[in-house]
Write an enzyme that holds these catalytic residues in place. Sequence first.
Site, PDB file in Angstrom:
ATOM      1  CB  CYS A 159     -52.159 -17.296  38.309  1.00 32.98           C
ATOM      2  SG  CYS A 159     -50.629 -18.215  38.070  1.00 32.98           S
ATOM      3  CB  THR A 205     -48.490 -17.030  41.139  1.00 37.25           C
ATOM      4  OG1 THR A 205     -47.749 -17.877  40.270  1.00 37.25           O
ATOM      5  CG2 THR A 205     -47.563 -16.062  41.836  1.00 37.25           C
ATOM      6  CG  HIS A 227     -47.938 -20.099  45.848  1.00 36.31           C
ATOM      7  ND1 HIS A 227     -47.915 -21.220  46.635  1.00 36.31           N
ATOM      8  CD2 HIS A 227     -47.838 -20.554  44.564  1.00 36.31           C
ATOM      9  CE1 HIS A 227     -47.783 -22.305  45.874  1.00 36.31           C
ATOM     10  NE2 HIS A 227     -47.747 -21.928  44.609  1.00 36.31           N
ATOM     11  CB  CYS A 253     -30.645  -7.001  30.615  1.00 39.29           C
ATOM     12  SG  CYS A 253     -31.914  -8.217  30.233  1.00 39.29           S
TER      13      CYS A 253
END
Lengths: 352, 352, 352, 352
Positions: B38, B40, B43, B96
């Site tokens: 990906c 990402t 990065h 949450c």
Amino acid sequence: MRAIIKASPGLGLEMRQVPEPDVGPDEVLIQVKATSICGTDLHIYDWDPWAARHLQPPLIVGHELCGIVVERGAAVTEPGIGQLVSVESHVVCDRCRFCRTGYGHLCENTQILGVHRDGAYAEYVAVPAVNAWPDPPGMAYSIASLQENFGNAVHTASVPTVAGRKVLVTGCGPVGVMAIATARALGARAVYATDIRPYRLALAKQLGADHVINAATEDVMAAVLDATENEGVDVLLEMSGATAAIEQGFRLLKPGGQAALLGLTSGPINFDLDDHVIFKGATVHGIVGRRLWTDWYQMRGLLRSGAVDLAPLVTHRFALDDFEKAFALMKSGECGKVVMFPDPDDADGPLS
Amino acid sequence: MRAIIKASPGLGLEMRQVPEPDVGPDEVLIQVKATSICGTDLHIYDWDPWAARHLQPPLIVGHELCGIVVERGAAVTEPGIGQLVSVESHVVCDRCRFCRTGYGHLCENTQILGVHRDGAYAEYVAVPAVNAWPDPPGMAYSIASLQENFGNAVHTASVPTVAGRKVLVTGCGPVGVMAIATARALGARAVYATDIRPYRLALAKQLGADHVINAATEDVMAAVLDATENEGVDVLLEMSGATAAIEQGFRLLKPGGQAALLGLTSGPINFDLDDHVIFKGATVHGIVGRRLWTDWYQMRGLLRSGAVDLAPLVTHRFALDDFEKAFALMKSGECGKVVMFPDPDDADGPLS
Amino acid sequence: MRAIIKASPGLGLEMRQVPEPDVGPDEVLIQVKATSICGTDLHIYDWDPWAARHLQPPLIVGHELCGIVVERGAAVTEPGIGQLVSVESHVVCDRCRFCRTGYGHLCENTQILGVHRDGAYAEYVAVPAVNAWPDPPGMAYSIASLQENFGNAVHTASVPTVAGRKVLVTGCGPVGVMAIATARALGARAVYATDIRPYRLALAKQLGADHVINAATEDVMAAVLDATENEGVDVLLEMSGATAAIEQGFRLLKPGGQAALLGLTSGPINFDLDDHVIFKGATVHGIVGRRLWTDWYQMRGLLRSGAVDLAPLVTHRFALDDFEKAFALMKSGECGKVVMFPDPDDADGPLS
Amino acid sequence: MRAIIKASPGLGLEMRQVPEPDVGPDEVLIQVKATSICGTDLHIYDWDPWAARHLQPPLIVGHELCGIVVERGAAVTEPGIGQLVSVESHVVCDRCRFCRTGYGHLCENTQILGVHRDGAYAEYVAVPAVNAWPDPPGMAYSIASLQENFGNAVHTASVPTVAGRKVLVTGCGPVGVMAIATARALGARAVYATDIRPYRLALAKQLGADHVINAATEDVMAAVLDATENEGVDVLLEMSGATAAIEQGFRLLKPGGQAALLGLTSGPINFDLDDHVIFKGATVHGIVGRRLWTDWYQMRGLLRSGAVDLAPLVTHRFALDDFEKAFALMKSGECGKVVMFPDPDDADGPLS
């Protein structure tokens, strides 16, 4: 008749004697009873770049008004002579794709009163009959006049869902304050409001904000987080156009939240789409004008039922002849809505 | 086992022998069959500021994968041993407010595979059983691996209404190309696509774009206006994060249009909220992750029915041992999706 | 412990000594502080066809309750021991397509307390930890108990848009009355309510109806048309299941209106889809259960902010030992919500 | 001119010489090129109770048409003389609340061509200019004529979300078949269709149904459940008005599903709101007319892009003089759309 015109490019406005307007076959002639000042009118007074780009002097300015129908074009069947009407200032074409699919507020041929065609700061104004919205008998002239502006607030507060939600309103000018009152009437759980003027924050409080925060002197982030158990707000109504307020508003918006933007920034700003929109999974709505005529029906209901009371927002009244004073006050920001009366006897409260 | 790790802060990745992961009571152990790269991951390889902020080396990286369930924790009842699964890379808390109200993709406690916990570039990975999505028998490993990434595209193309609408996709990286295929499958009337690489524009065309435009060599504004009778598009899917593409996309968006933003800008940009959002009455949706599990069901349907065929997008396959070559190719941009196989015998097509 | 059970098919209920429930690893044991009676419980008492189809005696009945967590299964991390909780009575599977896509209230494997598994009319009840909703400190037991039922009202009043709209509520049983309070809190412009019992119409008025109409003695059509300038209502909340009320409600619904249906008709009725739905371009929403957990969050907000005050709805309190009296009162309809207390000392008001 | 009129209450229609219509200031005179038969026209022919309630003979009947603008009233600026137009048969008031808020299809003053005012089965018809929808050059007359009817299908298939969903269409008359084609074009994952006539099921298949089921000879429930892995469908488009089809459709609708109802039942039916709507948490949409003018723009896009091809649906062409034969064929049901031509030379295919 007397009218306030932008005579030529440049600063200022002047009152002149001009001919009464002609009335087209689909138009009505309205004797102006009250006409209020909008922030846009300040830009026109000051002849800022936006005004220079959009207006072609000479032009009668002003676009918020109410008045009495005194003459009708040949094709007009309603409203009737003698009827009190408020006016939708956007004259739309009814033919373009937007007008024909329920997006009249995005009409590609919009002509705005006091911007593209002669406006409301005058004894008389001619508008298409369809733009003349009949008011209930007995509505105060000042309230009837500012309905057009109220419509911006109703539009902004209606697009996101505020019912049962926590709402932050950034900017407490008249539209911001009316958005607060609308959000409250539409079931907002809590309304937080920011501005930098104590005068306007006091108005915000009066029209229904639960908590007002002076962004010039208080820590907005801390105050709203504190009031929301560090969760932030579900809905942001951005009414200021101020970069700092936009930044605070989006930082305080919960993931999954909705923002409605009405305040204009007058040009590009530094904006973090990643943090403010994408990572938050936020939804952002641009708001322009009033949805024709959904927002007018909504306004009527909010006012008639008493769910919204705009009376406290009308803080100052002037004779139209005293427009220079009225504009000076508007510029100071130490006021709510400022309404002018071509005939001072029509004033529904003491004149300043 | 072999795994590709970020050993310490700084450039690069390395393959190491590491212990097999422990399997918690609610987890399954997956033998990785295929794992894809990906943006990402680039990065992370490059150790850019985002990576430096989020990763704590040493860590096994990678978050797109499929594999076979080989072991289950004590509390796990499904999926079964031997099942081929794809993996949702976002491990959410289920407790949450966001998780409990259908916004699991906005969970405030999200742990991402290969970012916050050990990831997929390895022979084995342990994930919560609920994150292991059973694939239909016979699904190609490369397709199964890239479903996680496909989900971003499905999410983006599903939030605005594309059916019967004209859609502009800015950015034809793998997610952009999958968004094109999805928009087409969901009934888009026309899909226009921009990028600056001919390789990716060719892929975009192959996966369903009606009209591809090279933003480096063509006039994007003119091309799209010409294709849309000067109206622009109803929907913008922004997949590039590039400032120029964002600017073009919003300028080409019709009044009343919808924009969905997935591409990250890596910081604030100069953005004109007035012209791009407010005056247009536009709606802007931030897109992050995959809606749990709506988008996974949608994906399953799109793939099983043949409405979307992702096979042409898998342009290169590598042995996991050759990850340096795979990463170099990804950086060149001359590829679609690049898939790696811990065991080269699992490759469902010729290795590069 | 003492518990009220349906011992075998047929009329009535009886109090018996039964063993305390076992607590599964994902469950909590709750010491029941208050438990309220729902219309469903009357059907079970009477052993009507619905009850005969769904219950397998012997079974502890009752599904509305609050209580204190006194024991937790091995896998439970929250809520804590000593915590006051209300209980969501629908035990859902968390695995089916509905549960996994935000439609848990439509779970295909739902087990209901007091219908499919042992219920709340007892000193103790075991429920999955996830079904135990922590209440704020100091919440009255009677209010905490009836939250489950309040959730039906919140669900009904939240699906159509009531903010700024005129709303008709047909049926002023407890859920109807709570729907009135919710619609009012969510910004309804006006709320009209019908029933045939003066007692319940008085409650409706007390909790926020603008106008109550006794369908047994007044002309509902005329009354509502008169109150709405012959336009009818924007929204119908049907809470009665009575054929005549459904008929009136739909006749009074404006073209383009929205109806939300909660009241059960117990079988097919004569219904005019042409006039009630098609020619009107109406939208009709079926309402079942509570959206998990959106409606619980909404409830918490409505109660904590004081936007809804349910205290006046709790008209009678009984010791659980006096359940026969409590049921007799419920059958009479001369009551609002009836709450029972296993330990009379826990009663938050005078016992009847 | 020649026109087909309902001369007096009772069975049948007759062709007569009548005066050409007058043209009001806002109207255009259209030379009819093609006019198609709708189910409603059969009711008028047969003079059923609905017809007896709504028509006041003598009246020219027919409401689906296309033609050339040959004369314009004084106030008309578009469309131009010589323009080919299709006609929206609902003449709305543009003044009522519905018209002014985007609900023109629910106008409380609707006048329908061939029902409330003279219609289309004639050489000429006068309609408000705003009802004359300009067609692209070269559109076949038969297609242009049936757009009005196509609009019902587009409306029905557009209100629920069909993109990516499984859709059941009950009833394969012309509108049902066009709804199938529309659902397919708007991205439906699968379309199942039922009817009792093999002729119409064959048409359904030709226009895009994945699976057609003869309700007279096959087990509809079993067939659809089998095709959907026992899940049923996400969306029901009810186009038949037949009680059995409605029953099957709702039973096959998934929990949480959406139903759009267009077919009229001609009176109350036995309907189980509990099982079909409430327990399912279903949403039911009544569909009437065409959304003005959203559905016309949608139609234009679907036809121009080729996403929908209606040509195969036009199965028979007649000279208007042969209207008795045309009506007899329509009654038999062994046809798709039947189009009549006042001038046989205008026929865009062989006459029957």
